[in-house]
Design a protein around this motif. Structure first.
Motif, PDB file in Angstrom:
ATOM      1  N   ALA A 147       0.838  -1.204   0.000  1.00 16.23           N
ATOM      2  CA  ALA A 147       0.000   0.000   0.000  1.00 16.23           C
ATOM      3  C   ALA A 147       0.872   1.253   0.000  1.00 16.23           C
ATOM      4  O   ALA A 147       0.587   2.226  -0.705  1.00 16.23           O
ATOM      5  N   VAL A 148       1.959   1.225   0.775  1.00 16.80           N
ATOM      6  CA  VAL A 148       2.873   2.377   0.801  1.00 16.80           C
ATOM      7  C   VAL A 148       3.588   2.481  -0.544  1.00 16.80           C
ATOM      8  O   VAL A 148       3.788   3.575  -1.081  1.00 16.80           O
ATOM      9  N   GLU A 149       3.914   1.346  -1.108  1.00 18.85           N
ATOM     10  CA  GLU A 149       4.555   1.320  -2.430  1.00 18.85           C
ATOM     11  C   GLU A 149       3.612   1.917  -3.481  1.00 18.85           C
ATOM     12  O   GLU A 149       4.045   2.659  -4.377  1.00 18.85           O
ATOM     13  N   ALA A 150       2.328   1.616  -3.358  1.00 20.97           N
ATOM     14  CA  ALA A 150       1.339   2.172  -4.294  1.00 20.97           C
ATOM     15  C   ALA A 150       1.266   3.690  -4.146  1.00 20.97           C
ATOM     16  O   ALA A 150       1.202   4.420  -5.150  1.00 20.97           O
ATOM     17  N   ALA A 151       1.296   4.177  -2.892  1.00 24.66           N
ATOM     18  CA  ALA A 151       1.259   5.627  -2.655  1.00 24.66           C
ATOM     19  C   ALA A 151       2.511   6.289  -3.259  1.00 24.66           C
ATOM     20  O   ALA A 151       2.447   7.372  -3.845  1.00 24.66           O
ATOM     21  N   LEU A 152       3.641   5.609  -3.130  1.00 26.58           N
ATOM     22  CA  LEU A 152       4.901   6.104  -3.690  1.00 26.58           C
ATOM     23  C   LEU A 152       4.805   6.189  -5.221  1.00 26.58           C
ATOM     24  O   LEU A 152       5.265   7.150  -5.848  1.00 26.58           O
ATOM     25  N   SER A 153       4.158   5.198  -5.798  1.00 27.98           N
ATOM     26  CA  SER A 153       3.999   5.153  -7.242  1.00 27.98           C
ATOM     27  C   SER A 153       3.075   6.279  -7.733  1.00 27.98           C
ATOM     28  O   SER A 153       3.280   6.829  -8.822  1.00 27.98           O
ATOM     29  N   VAL A 154       2.067   6.609  -6.921  1.00 27.42           N
ATOM     30  CA  VAL A 154       1.180   7.727  -7.271  1.00 27.42           C
ATOM     31  C   VAL A 154       2.000   9.013  -7.328  1.00 27.42           C
ATOM     32  O   VAL A 154       1.883   9.816  -8.258  1.00 27.42           O
ATOM     33  N   VAL A 155       2.859   9.192  -6.325  1.00 31.85           N
ATOM     34  CA  VAL A 155       3.651  10.426  -6.226  1.00 31.85           C
ATOM     35  C   VAL A 155       4.724  10.491  -7.319  1.00 31.85           C
ATOM     36  O   VAL A 155       4.905  11.522  -7.963  1.00 31.85           O
ATOM     37  N   GLU A 156       5.414   9.379  -7.533  1.00 31.30           N
ATOM     38  CA  GLU A 156       6.572   9.417  -8.430  1.00 31.30           C
ATOM     39  C   GLU A 156       6.220   9.200  -9.898  1.00 31.30           C
ATOM     40  O   GLU A 156       6.911   9.693 -10.789  1.00 31.30           O
ATOM     41  N   LYS A 157       5.152   8.405 -10.132  1.00 28.68           N
ATOM     42  CA  LYS A 157       4.847   8.059 -11.532  1.00 28.68           C
ATOM     43  C   LYS A 157       3.438   8.445 -11.961  1.00 28.68           C
ATOM     44  O   LYS A 157       2.967   8.015 -13.009  1.00 28.68           O
ATOM     45  N   ASN A 158       2.748   9.186 -11.084  1.00 25.46           N
ATOM     46  CA  ASN A 158       1.354   9.538 -11.371  1.00 25.46           C
ATOM     47  C   ASN A 158       0.488   8.321 -11.676  1.00 25.46           C
ATOM     48  O   ASN A 158      -0.422   8.388 -12.505  1.00 25.46           O
ATOM     49  N   THR A 159       0.792   7.212 -11.038  1.00 25.21           N
ATOM     50  CA  THR A 159       0.027   5.992 -11.286  1.00 25.21           C
ATOM     51  C   THR A 159      -1.426   6.196 -10.852  1.00 25.21           C
ATOM     52  O   THR A 159      -1.692   6.795  -9.812  1.00 25.21           O
ATOM     53  N   VAL A 160      -2.339   5.711 -11.691  1.00 24.85           N
ATOM     54  CA  VAL A 160      -3.763   5.780 -11.346  1.00 24.85           C
ATOM     55  C   VAL A 160      -4.253   4.355 -11.115  1.00 24.85           C
ATOM     56  O   VAL A 160      -4.096   3.490 -11.990  1.00 24.85           O
ATOM     57  N   TYR A 161      -4.796   4.102  -9.933  1.00 28.47           N
ATOM     58  CA  TYR A 161      -5.265   2.752  -9.604  1.00 28.47           C
ATOM     59  C   TYR A 161      -6.768   2.646  -9.810  1.00 28.47           C
ATOM     60  O   TYR A 161      -7.497   3.619  -9.638  1.00 28.47           O
ATOM     61  N   PRO A 162      -7.235   1.457 -10.198  1.00 31.99           N
ATOM     62  CA  PRO A 162      -8.667   1.287 -10.456  1.00 31.99           C
ATOM     63  C   PRO A 162      -9.485   1.225  -9.164  1.00 31.99           C
ATOM     64  O   PRO A 162      -8.947   0.963  -8.087  1.00 31.99           O
ATOM     65  N   GLY A 163     -10.773   1.461  -9.330  1.00 28.92           N
ATOM     66  CA  GLY A 163     -11.703   1.306  -8.206  1.00 28.92           C
ATOM     67  C   GLY A 163     -11.349   2.220  -7.039  1.00 28.92           C
ATOM     68  O   GLY A 163     -11.021   3.384  -7.211  1.00 28.92           O
ATOM     69  N   SER A 164     -11.406   1.639  -5.850  1.00 28.51           N
ATOM     70  CA  SER A 164     -11.202   2.431  -4.632  1.00 28.51           C
ATOM     71  C   SER A 164      -9.757   2.408  -4.150  1.00 28.51           C
ATOM     72  O   SER A 164      -9.446   2.950  -3.082  1.00 28.51           O
ATOM     73  N   ILE A 165      -8.876   1.780  -4.912  1.00 28.68           N
ATOM     74  CA  ILE A 165      -7.496   1.622  -4.432  1.00 28.68           C
ATOM     75  C   ILE A 165      -6.797   2.981  -4.295  1.00 28.68           C
ATOM     76  O   ILE A 165      -6.106   3.242  -3.310  1.00 28.68           O
ATOM     77  N   GLY A 166      -7.028   3.858  -5.279  1.00 30.70           N
ATOM     78  CA  GLY A 166      -6.410   5.180  -5.234  1.00 30.70           C
ATOM     79  C   GLY A 166      -6.807   5.942  -3.978  1.00 30.70           C
ATOM     80  O   GLY A 166      -5.963   6.526  -3.289  1.00 30.70           O
TER      81      GLY A 166
END
Ligand SMILES: [Zn+2]
Length: 241
Positions: A147-166
């Motif tokens: 989950a922290v890795e996903a947050a890092l990916s949002v910040v560093e790569k503008n990753t957009v996650y599906p559903g409620s994950i973002g």
């Protein structure tokens, strides 16, 4: 005459936040609390018990015994007496009862991916502290948290996650930003700094910003601590006590 459901609907119509509703809710909680015993452990003793349980886990000698047998089940059937609240991650490799060698009725667990505290989690923690009289809250993060890795990916790569994950990882983003602020960390070091910062922020918030927690903390009846679990060596590092 109202049936139970009608009464409940009536209660909801009155509003649980009105003075009458709040008083009713608190008296219900009080009655519940009065029926149950509370742990006699102080915050420090509760922390020692967690540490001892973790030592048993590390030594490969879990007790498993009395805390999971039929007698224990019957003993707590009419009321729980947990000695600690554990706010942990849903990750299957971080099961609280296993890591601290605890059994039935010992840990009051709030668990979600990223060990964040939203309104529901906060209410659960407050219930454990105020109604059940739990003296210790442990916020536990862990190595390589997805989950922290996903947050890092949002910040560093503008990753957009599906559903409620973002939305789920949003509360972790401030911790990621803080971990990146020095500019010197990369890769797993950065991720680990974000894991610790995520724990630190939650501990600080529970210690200083939540009115319901302030009084028991001031009176020495409650401690909020933070730790990080290492997936490889199995060690829990209590880095905020
Ligand atoms: Zn995790």
């Amino acid at each position: 005459m109202y049936g139970d459901d009608d009464s409940r609907r009536g209660f909801i119509r009155q509003g649980c936040c009105s003075a009458v509703g709040l008083a009713s809710a608190l008296s219900l909680f009080s009655a519940q609390a009065a029926e149950s015993r509370k742990t006699s452990l102080s915050p420090g003793e509760a922390l020692d018990k967690l540490r001892q349980g973790h030592d048993s886990f590390l030594n490969g000698k879990p007790s498993l015994k009395s805390s999971r047998d039929k007698n224990r089940r019957l003993e707590i059937a009419r009321g729980q007496v947990p000695f600690a609240v554990l706010v942990g991650c849903s990750d299957s490799r971080v099961p609280p009862e296993v890591l601290f060698d605890t059994g039935l009725g010992e840990l009051f667990i709030v668990r979600n991916a990223g060990n964040t505290v939203d309104t529901v989690a906060l209410g659960s923690i407050q219930y454990a502290v105020q109604v059940l009289g739990v003296p210790l809250v442990l916020v536990l993060g862990h190595e390589l948290c997805g989950a922290v890795e996903a947050a890092l990916s949002v910040v560093e790569k503008n990753t957009v996650y599906p559903g409620s994950i973002g939305q789920m990882v949003e509360p972790i983003i401030p911790a990621v930003l803080k971990a990146r602020a020095s500019g010197s960390l990369k890769g797993e070091d950065l991720l680990d700094a974000a894991v610790r910062e995520n724990v630190r922020r939650t501990v600080e918030r529970l210690r200083t910003s939540e009115p319901a927690m302030l009084e028991p903390i001031r009176n020495g009846k409650l401690r909020v601590v933070g730790a990080r679990y290492d997936l490889d060596d199995g060690l829990v590092d209590f880095f905020m006590t």
